[in-house]
Design a protein around this motif. Structure first.
Motif, PDB file in Angstrom:
ATOM      1  N   ARG A  42     -33.123  23.308 -19.531  1.00  0.00           N
ATOM      2  CA  ARG A  42     -34.526  23.421 -19.959  1.00  0.00           C
ATOM      3  C   ARG A  42     -34.830  22.262 -20.893  1.00  0.00           C
ATOM      4  NH1 ARG A  42     -37.177  28.954 -21.126  1.00  0.00           N
ATOM      5  NH2 ARG A  42     -37.119  28.738 -18.875  1.00  0.00           N
ATOM      6  N   SER A  43     -35.958  21.583 -20.619  1.00  0.00           N
ATOM      7  CA  SER A  43     -36.336  20.439 -21.447  1.00  0.00           C
ATOM      8  C   SER A  43     -37.825  20.468 -21.748  1.00  0.00           C
ATOM      9  CB  SER A  43     -35.949  19.125 -20.764  1.00  0.00           C
ATOM     10  OG  SER A  43     -36.582  19.027 -19.509  1.00  0.00           O
ATOM     11  N   ARG A  44     -38.173  19.784 -22.822  1.00  0.00           N
ATOM     12  CA  ARG A  44     -39.578  19.678 -23.231  1.00  0.00           C
ATOM     13  C   ARG A  44     -40.307  18.683 -22.325  1.00  0.00           C
ATOM     14  NH1 ARG A  44     -37.628  21.358 -27.749  1.00  0.00           N
ATOM     15  NH2 ARG A  44     -38.370  21.512 -29.817  1.00  0.00           N
ATOM     16  N   ILE A  45     -41.530  19.036 -21.963  1.00  0.00           N
ATOM     17  CA  ILE A  45     -42.436  18.115 -21.288  1.00  0.00           C
ATOM     18  C   ILE A  45     -43.751  18.144 -22.071  1.00  0.00           C
ATOM     19  CG2 ILE A  45     -41.371  18.260 -19.005  1.00  0.00           C
ATOM     20  CD1 ILE A  45     -43.560  20.265 -18.236  1.00  0.00           C
ATOM     21  N   GLU A  46     -44.689  17.337 -21.666  1.00  0.00           N
ATOM     22  CA  GLU A  46     -45.937  17.195 -22.422  1.00  0.00           C
ATOM     23  C   GLU A  46     -46.630  18.528 -22.695  1.00  0.00           C
ATOM     24  OE1 GLU A  46     -50.167  15.150 -21.560  1.00  0.00           O
ATOM     25  OE2 GLU A  46     -48.410  13.891 -21.232  1.00  0.00           O
ATOM     26  N   ASP A  47     -46.702  19.397 -21.705  1.00  0.00           N
ATOM     27  CA  ASP A  47     -47.450  20.650 -21.850  1.00  0.00           C
ATOM     28  C   ASP A  47     -46.582  21.876 -22.079  1.00  0.00           C
ATOM     29  OD1 ASP A  47     -49.799  19.246 -21.442  1.00  0.00           O
ATOM     30  OD2 ASP A  47     -49.757  19.550 -19.280  1.00  0.00           O
ATOM     31  N   GLY A  48     -45.316  21.692 -22.390  1.00  0.00           N
ATOM     32  CA  GLY A  48     -44.455  22.860 -22.589  1.00  0.00           C
ATOM     33  C   GLY A  48     -43.008  22.556 -22.256  1.00  0.00           C
ATOM     34  N   PHE A  49     -42.477  23.311 -21.295  1.00  0.00           N
ATOM     35  CA  PHE A  49     -41.079  23.177 -20.900  1.00  0.00           C
ATOM     36  C   PHE A  49     -40.962  23.175 -19.384  1.00  0.00           C
ATOM     37  CE2 PHE A  49     -41.174  25.345 -24.976  1.00  0.00           C
ATOM     38  CZ  PHE A  49     -40.273  24.597 -25.716  1.00  0.00           C
ATOM     39  N   THR A  50     -39.841  22.654 -18.896  1.00  0.00           N
ATOM     40  CA  THR A  50     -39.538  22.706 -17.475  1.00  0.00           C
ATOM     41  C   THR A  50     -38.039  22.921 -17.312  1.00  0.00           C
ATOM     42  OG1 THR A  50     -39.868  21.617 -15.333  1.00  0.00           O
ATOM     43  CG2 THR A  50     -39.188  20.212 -17.178  1.00  0.00           C
ATOM     44  N   ASP A  51     -37.644  23.469 -16.179  1.00  0.00           N
ATOM     45  CA  ASP A  51     -36.232  23.731 -15.894  1.00  0.00           C
ATOM     46  C   ASP A  51     -35.776  22.904 -14.703  1.00  0.00           C
ATOM     47  OD1 ASP A  51     -36.076  25.678 -17.878  1.00  0.00           O
ATOM     48  OD2 ASP A  51     -36.613  27.295 -16.500  1.00  0.00           O
ATOM     49  N   ALA A  52     -34.533  22.449 -14.775  1.00  0.00           N
ATOM     50  CA  ALA A  52     -33.884  21.795 -13.638  1.00  0.00           C
ATOM     51  C   ALA A  52     -32.677  22.651 -13.285  1.00  0.00           C
ATOM     52  CB  ALA A  52     -33.454  20.378 -13.995  1.00  0.00           C
ATOM     53  N   LEU A  53     -32.633  23.154 -12.061  1.00  0.00           N
ATOM     54  CA  LEU A  53     -31.549  24.009 -11.591  1.00  0.00           C
ATOM     55  C   LEU A  53     -30.848  23.315 -10.442  1.00  0.00           C
ATOM     56  CD1 LEU A  53     -30.026  26.740 -11.347  1.00  0.00           C
ATOM     57  CD2 LEU A  53     -31.870  27.482  -9.817  1.00  0.00           C
ATOM     58  N   GLY A  54     -29.545  23.114 -10.583  1.00  0.00           N
ATOM     59  CA  GLY A  54     -28.789  22.473  -9.517  1.00  0.00           C
ATOM     60  C   GLY A  54     -27.437  22.017 -10.013  1.00  0.00           C
ATOM     61  N   ASP A  55     -26.848  21.073  -9.293  1.00  0.00           N
ATOM     62  CA  ASP A  55     -25.512  20.576  -9.622  1.00  0.00           C
ATOM     63  C   ASP A  55     -25.608  19.398 -10.579  1.00  0.00           C
ATOM     64  OD1 ASP A  55     -24.344  22.433  -7.894  1.00  0.00           O
ATOM     65  OD2 ASP A  55     -24.554  21.092  -6.182  1.00  0.00           O
ATOM     66  N   LEU A  56     -24.814  19.457 -11.634  1.00  0.00           N
ATOM     67  CA  LEU A  56     -24.756  18.358 -12.588  1.00  0.00           C
ATOM     68  C   LEU A  56     -24.099  17.166 -11.912  1.00  0.00           C
ATOM     69  CD1 LEU A  56     -25.194  17.452 -15.545  1.00  0.00           C
ATOM     70  CD2 LEU A  56     -22.867  18.268 -16.003  1.00  0.00           C
ATOM     71  N   VAL A  57     -24.814  16.069 -11.830  1.00  0.00           N
ATOM     72  CA  VAL A  57     -24.298  14.849 -11.206  1.00  0.00           C
ATOM     73  C   VAL A  57     -23.623  13.979 -12.259  1.00  0.00           C
ATOM     74  CG1 VAL A  57     -24.920  12.744  -9.961  1.00  0.00           C
ATOM     75  CG2 VAL A  57     -26.054  14.897  -9.402  1.00  0.00           C
ATOM     76  N   ASP A  58     -24.292  13.830 -13.416  1.00  0.00           N
ATOM     77  CA  ASP A  58     -23.775  12.952 -14.463  1.00  0.00           C
ATOM     78  C   ASP A  58     -24.432  13.321 -15.783  1.00  0.00           C
ATOM     79  OD1 ASP A  58     -22.331  10.544 -15.405  1.00  0.00           O
ATOM     80  OD2 ASP A  58     -24.352   9.746 -15.700  1.00  0.00           O
ATOM     81  N   CYS A  59     -23.699  13.114 -16.868  1.00  0.00           N
ATOM     82  CA  CYS A  59     -24.267  13.254 -18.201  1.00  0.00           C
ATOM     83  C   CYS A  59     -23.810  12.065 -19.018  1.00  0.00           C
ATOM     84  CB  CYS A  59     -23.850  14.563 -18.857  1.00  0.00           C
ATOM     85  SG  CYS A  59     -24.689  14.843 -20.429  1.00  0.00           S
ATOM     86  N   GLY A  60     -24.750  11.178 -19.308  1.00  0.00           N
ATOM     87  CA  GLY A  60     -24.429   9.965 -20.040  1.00  0.00           C
ATOM     88  C   GLY A  60     -24.823  10.064 -21.501  1.00  0.00           C
ATOM     89  N   GLU A  61     -25.029   8.919 -22.109  1.00  0.00           N
ATOM     90  CA  GLU A  61     -25.381   8.867 -23.528  1.00  0.00           C
ATOM     91  C   GLU A  61     -26.799   9.381 -23.799  1.00  0.00           C
ATOM     92  OE1 GLU A  61     -23.594   8.021 -26.331  1.00  0.00           O
ATOM     93  OE2 GLU A  61     -21.927   8.185 -24.912  1.00  0.00           O
ATOM     94  N   THR A  62     -27.735   9.090 -22.890  1.00  0.00           N
ATOM     95  CA  THR A  62     -29.139   9.438 -23.157  1.00  0.00           C
ATOM     96  C   THR A  62     -29.778  10.337 -22.100  1.00  0.00           C
ATOM     97  OG1 THR A  62     -29.917   7.422 -22.057  1.00  0.00           O
ATOM     98  CG2 THR A  62     -29.537   7.295 -24.447  1.00  0.00           C
ATOM     99  N   THR A  63     -29.151  10.469 -20.919  1.00  0.00           N
ATOM    100  CA  THR A  63     -29.740  11.284 -19.850  1.00  0.00           C
ATOM    101  C   THR A  63     -28.680  12.117 -19.143  1.00  0.00           C
ATOM    102  OG1 THR A  63     -29.481   9.566 -18.164  1.00  0.00           O
ATOM    103  CG2 THR A  63     -31.578   9.613 -19.376  1.00  0.00           C
ATOM    104  N   ALA A  64     -29.152  13.172 -18.507  1.00  0.00           N
ATOM    105  CA  ALA A  64     -28.324  13.972 -17.608  1.00  0.00           C
ATOM    106  C   ALA A  64     -29.045  14.007 -16.265  1.00  0.00           C
ATOM    107  CB  ALA A  64     -28.135  15.385 -18.140  1.00  0.00           C
ATOM    108  N   THR A  65     -28.289  13.947 -15.189  1.00  0.00           N
ATOM    109  CA  THR A  65     -28.864  14.008 -13.846  1.00  0.00           C
ATOM    110  C   THR A  65     -28.428  15.306 -13.185  1.00  0.00           C
ATOM    111  OG1 THR A  65     -28.789  11.609 -13.675  1.00  0.00           O
ATOM    112  CG2 THR A  65     -29.083  12.827 -11.630  1.00  0.00           C
TER     113      THR A  65
END
Length: 78
Positions: free
Chosen positions: A21-44
């Motif tokens: 779950r992450s913040r977006i301009e108007d609230g929150f959004t969810d990403a559901l699926g397989d973690l591809v990568d988690c780096g220093e500043t982003t997760a895919t």
């Protein structure tokens, strides 16, 4: 003390099914699926709609989730 959502994402191996779950301009959004990568500043996260790149600075919650249930077999019509 529980680990932060970002620390959790960084500790999970690629391929783990997650919801992020992450913040977006108007609230929150969810990403559901397989973690591809988690780096220093982003997760895919590979979702059904494609790869979602989430800025770690916007993450408010994350957790591993079980695999999706098997698809149902369509009913036969008489």
């Amino acid at each position: 003390m529980p680990e932060s959502p970002i620390d959790l994402l960084r500790s999970l191996p690629a391929g783990t099914r997650v919801v992020v779950r992450s913040r977006i301009e108007d609230g929150f959004t969810d990403a559901l699926g397989d973690l591809v990568d988690c780096g220093e500043t982003t997760a895919t996260v590979r979702t059904r709609r494609g790869d979602a790149v989430v800025r770690l600075a916007d993450v408010v919650a994350a957790k591993p989730v079980p695999p999706p249930p098997p698809r149902r077999v369509p009913r036969e019509t008489p």
